[in-house]
Scaffold this motif. Structure first.
Motif, short mmCIF file in Angstrom:
data_model
loop_
_atom_site.label_atom_id
_atom_site.label_comp_id
_atom_site.label_asym_id
_atom_site.label_seq_id
_atom_site.Cartn_x
_atom_site.Cartn_y
_atom_site.Cartn_z
N LEU A 37 -32.38 84.83 -26.94
CA LEU A 37 -31.61 83.82 -26.22
C LEU A 37 -30.11 84.05 -26.38
O LEU A 37 -29.33 83.76 -25.47
N LYS A 38 -29.74 84.61 -27.51
CA LYS A 38 -28.32 84.87 -27.77
C LYS A 38 -27.86 86.20 -27.17
O LYS A 38 -26.67 86.47 -27.13
N ASN A 39 -28.79 87.02 -26.75
CA ASN A 39 -28.46 88.33 -26.21
C ASN A 39 -29.24 88.57 -24.91
O ASN A 39 -30.28 89.22 -24.91
N PRO A 40 -28.76 88.05 -23.80
CA PRO A 40 -29.50 88.16 -22.53
C PRO A 40 -29.72 89.60 -22.06
O PRO A 40 -30.75 89.88 -21.44
N GLN A 41 -28.82 90.50 -22.39
CA GLN A 41 -29.03 91.90 -22.00
C GLN A 41 -30.24 92.50 -22.71
O GLN A 41 -31.04 93.20 -22.09
N GLU A 42 -30.38 92.22 -24.00
CA GLU A 42 -31.54 92.71 -24.74
C GLU A 42 -32.82 92.05 -24.23
O GLU A 42 -33.85 92.69 -24.12
N ALA A 43 -32.73 90.78 -23.90
CA ALA A 43 -33.90 90.07 -23.36
C ALA A 43 -34.34 90.71 -22.05
O ALA A 43 -35.54 90.93 -21.82
N GLU A 44 -33.39 91.02 -21.19
CA GLU A 44 -33.70 91.66 -19.91
C GLU A 44 -34.31 93.04 -20.11
O GLU A 44 -35.28 93.41 -19.46
N SER A 45 -33.74 93.81 -21.04
CA SER A 45 -34.24 95.14 -21.34
C SER A 45 -35.68 95.08 -21.87
O SER A 45 -36.55 95.85 -21.45
N GLN A 46 -35.92 94.15 -22.77
CA GLN A 46 -37.26 94.00 -23.34
C GLN A 46 -38.26 93.55 -22.27
O GLN A 46 -39.39 94.03 -22.21
N ALA A 47 -37.83 92.65 -21.41
CA ALA A 47 -38.69 92.19 -20.31
C ALA A 47 -39.04 93.34 -19.38
O ALA A 47 -40.19 93.48 -18.94
N GLN A 48 -38.07 94.18 -19.07
CA GLN A 48 -38.30 95.33 -18.18
C GLN A 48 -39.29 96.31 -18.81
O GLN A 48 -40.20 96.79 -18.13
N ARG A 49 -39.14 96.58 -20.11
CA ARG A 49 -40.08 97.48 -20.78
C ARG A 49 -41.49 96.89 -20.77
O ARG A 49 -42.46 97.61 -20.56
N GLY A 50 -41.60 95.60 -21.00
CA GLY A 50 -42.91 94.96 -20.96
C GLY A 50 -43.54 95.02 -19.59
O GLY A 50 -44.74 95.29 -19.45
#
Length: 51
Positions: free
Chosen positions: A14-27
């Motif tokens: 939640l504090k790092n939206p870029q990492e969240a987006e990257s992780q979502a894309q990999r998933g």
């Protein structure tokens, strides 16, 4: 106090939206590659051939 499931792992995302987006894309890519109907048919065909 009981911990909410996944809270510790969710807060940094939640504090790092870029990492969240990257992780979502990999998933998403993993699901598309490993759980497609084509893959299911290939795995089923391999199992049937091995009988």
């Amino acid at each position: 106090m009981q911990q909410v499931c996944g809270r510790r792992s969710s807060v940094p995302l939640l504090k790092n939206p870029q990492e969240a987006e990257s992780q979502a894309q990999r998933g998403y890519e993993m699901v598309v590659n490993q759980h497609s109907s084509e893959r299911y048919v290939d795995v089923l065909a391999q199992k049937l051939r091995s009988l």
